[in-house]
Scaffold this motif. Structure first.
Motif, PDB file in Angstrom:
ATOM      1  N   ASN A  76      88.148 -32.730   1.022  1.00 13.87           N
ATOM      2  CA  ASN A  76      86.703 -32.797   1.156  1.00 13.87           C
ATOM      3  C   ASN A  76      86.100 -32.949  -0.234  1.00 13.87           C
ATOM      4  O   ASN A  76      86.823 -33.045  -1.222  1.00 13.87           O
ATOM      5  N   ARG A  77      84.797 -32.925  -0.340  1.00 11.71           N
ATOM      6  CA  ARG A  77      84.075 -33.180  -1.582  1.00 11.71           C
ATOM      7  C   ARG A  77      84.577 -32.312  -2.735  1.00 11.71           C
ATOM      8  O   ARG A  77      84.753 -31.094  -2.585  1.00 11.71           O
ATOM      9  N   VAL A  78      84.805 -32.924  -3.885  1.00  7.10           N
ATOM     10  CA  VAL A  78      85.177 -32.196  -5.103  1.00  7.10           C
ATOM     11  C   VAL A  78      83.897 -31.637  -5.710  1.00  7.10           C
ATOM     12  O   VAL A  78      82.946 -32.373  -5.982  1.00  7.10           O
ATOM     13  N   SER A  79      83.863 -30.329  -5.918  1.00  6.40           N
ATOM     14  CA  SER A  79      82.642 -29.682  -6.393  1.00  6.40           C
ATOM     15  C   SER A  79      82.599 -29.523  -7.910  1.00  6.40           C
ATOM     16  O   SER A  79      81.525 -29.499  -8.502  1.00  6.40           O
ATOM     17  N   ASP A  80      83.761 -29.412  -8.552  1.00  9.37           N
ATOM     18  CA  ASP A  80      83.803 -29.233 -10.009  1.00  9.37           C
ATOM     19  C   ASP A  80      85.207 -29.563 -10.489  1.00  9.37           C
ATOM     20  O   ASP A  80      86.185 -29.436  -9.731  1.00  9.37           O
ATOM     21  N   LEU A  81      85.326 -29.965 -11.752  1.00 13.46           N
ATOM     22  CA  LEU A  81      86.653 -30.214 -12.313  1.00 13.46           C
ATOM     23  C   LEU A  81      86.623 -30.082 -13.819  1.00 13.46           C
ATOM     24  O   LEU A  81      85.589 -30.249 -14.459  1.00 13.46           O
ATOM     25  N   ILE A  82      87.789 -29.750 -14.388  1.00 11.67           N
ATOM     26  CA  ILE A  82      87.947 -29.527 -15.819  1.00 11.67           C
ATOM     27  C   ILE A  82      89.281 -30.122 -16.254  1.00 11.67           C
ATOM     28  O   ILE A  82      90.284 -30.005 -15.534  1.00 11.67           O
TER      29      ILE A  82
ATOM     30  N   THR B  88      87.948 -27.923  -7.977  1.00 12.59           N
ATOM     31  CA  THR B  88      87.600 -27.140  -6.797  1.00 12.59           C
ATOM     32  C   THR B  88      86.908 -28.056  -5.793  1.00 12.59           C
ATOM     33  O   THR B  88      86.328 -29.073  -6.171  1.00 12.59           O
ATOM     34  N   GLY B  89      86.961 -27.666  -4.511  1.00 15.40           N
ATOM     35  CA  GLY B  89      86.386 -28.541  -3.504  1.00 15.40           C
ATOM     36  C   GLY B  89      85.806 -27.810  -2.319  1.00 15.40           C
ATOM     37  O   GLY B  89      85.991 -26.594  -2.145  1.00 15.40           O
ATOM     38  N   HIS B  90      85.110 -28.564  -1.487  1.00 14.53           N
ATOM     39  CA  HIS B  90      84.530 -28.014  -0.271  1.00 14.53           C
ATOM     40  C   HIS B  90      85.572 -27.799   0.819  1.00 14.53           C
ATOM     41  O   HIS B  90      85.224 -27.357   1.920  1.00 14.53           O
TER      42      HIS B  90
END
Length: 408
Positions: free
Chosen positions: A110-116, A127-129
């Motif tokens: 599902n949608r990726v909410s943040d990444l590093i 991180t994702g939904h």
């Protein structure tokens, strides 16, 4: 594409240098390119754009790339000249600006909410939904590990030295994990917000974690102190969606959905807000609250609604907490409920603000700063990207030099 705003410096506020317009949908992330007059943006319109400032003073996209799904978040690593983009379909796209190549990896369902991106471990952590955190190797392109949560994972921070990840979620809690090559372990869970956590910022020097949430508040978690110390900061009227700590001046910058930008003085000694106490009757006048059936029957009185004093934390009725006051040393920059006793102890100097307030004048969903140049970039659902000069952390001479360099 971009309008240039000619402004003279004025103290105690942000000055708009440029407005970048061109996206056909909301802009989910914008970052300043270090040491260059450039901005990278990603949008719901499925485009990644690198905007460079031309001699005319306008920004024009020098790189324009379209992907298969809306872009939800971004991380840019300047030394390797790579852009990491999270997408609505759960994929992570890596664009190498030096080799002009694109790599796509399936990270979430599902949608990726943040990444590093971590240069030291060569990992992309996201991180994702789909209620998970995943980490993959940029060298092999393989997935290394995944961990699931009870609700949407909404934001992420990572400590490269200890390989600890902080994950905020929609339930309002923050999970601290230790990531390894193939596995991870949950260290602890931080609970303090009454709404979904929308943004995190980690300062590895002070070892402070800042979190912003839909409850309009910011919390500073003193991870390095190991004593559970937290500071509550309330200075927004809408959900907090962007954070940045400036270690040189010990200031925190927070941005909210209504365009509010608050600059917090973190150098001063602050007090922790008390835990709210529970009681079946007012801890001042002893009148029963409306669920205390026995005392209501015995005293032949109607039950009262329970409130709490923000300064002492006691459970009180409305009559015993008729006063309102700010109390910045405890993080309350706006007026909050006080019991009459606590209100009488507050002196006028105790109400001196420890934060300054500014207007971004558009929805701010993401913010980036370059403290060395005194620059800030904001973006949001209104499709507009704003480049501003900030007076938050630089001296007057530096501000003027930077401002005129951008204008001329």
């Amino acid at each position: 594409m971009a309008a240039e705003i000619h402004s003279r410096p004025q103290s105690s506020r942000l000055v708009l240098l440029n407005k970048i317009e061109g996206h056909s949908d909301g802009v989910n992330a914008a970052v300043l390119i270090p040491k260059e007059d450039g901005v990278i943006t990603v949008s719901e319109d499925r485009t990644i754009r690198v905007w460079l400032k031309r001699d005319s003073g306008q920004y024009w996209p020098s790189i324009y790339h379209t992907v298969s799904s809306p872009c939800s978040c971004m991380s840019y690593h300047h030394e390797s000249r790579r852009i990491f983009i999270g997408q609505d379909n759960g994929a992570v796209v890596v664009i190498d600006l030096q080799r002009v190549c694109v790599c796509v990896c399936a990270a979430h369902q599902n949608r990726v909410s943040d990444l590093i991106f971590s240069l030291e471990s060569q990992w992309v952590i996201s991180t994702g939904h789909d209620k998970s955190i995943s980490w993959m190797s940029t060298q092999s392109g393989s997935m290394l590990g995944r961990h699931s949560f009870g609700s949407w994972a909404s934001c992420l921070q990572y400590d490269k030295d200890t390989q600890h990840a902080f994950v905020g979620d929609h339930s309002g809690q923050i999970t601290l994990l230790k990531l390894d090559e193939q596995t991870c372990s949950v260290i602890t869970t931080l609970k303090g917000h009454e709404g979904s956590v929308g943004v995190l910022y980690w300062d590895p020097v002070q070892r402070w974690l800042f979190s912003g949430a839909s409850d309009h508040s910011v919390i500073m978690w003193d991870i390095g102190g190991r004593q559970g110390r937290t500071l509550l900061l309330q200075g927004h009227h809408e959900k907090v969606q962007a954070l940045r700590y400036l270690p040189l001046t010990r200031q925190l910058v927070s941005c909210s959905a209504d365009g509010g930008i608050t600059v917090w003085n973190m150098e001063t000694t602050r007090e922790e807000a008390p835990q709210w106490q529970e009681s079946d009757s007012c801890q001042k006048c002893e009148q029963p609250f409306f669920w205390n059936i026995k005392q209501m029957w015995d005293s032949k009185t109607l039950g009262l609604r329970q409130h709490h004093c923000r300064k002492c934390g006691k459970a009180i009725c409305g009559k015993c907490s008729s006063k309102r006051s700010t109390y910045p040393i405890m993080g309350f920059e706006f007026q909050v409920r006080m019991c009459d006793d606590c209100y009488d102890t507050i002196k006028e100097e105790d109400r001196t603000p420890l934060a300054t307030f500014h207007e971004g004048k558009h929805n701010i969903g993401h913010m980036d700063m370059d403290p060395s140049r005194g620059l800030m970039v904001t973006c949001g659902s209104d499709r507009v990207v704003k480049v501003l000069i900030s007076y938050i952390n630089v001296c007057t001479d530096t501000v003027c030099a930077v401002l005129y360099a951008w204008i001329i």
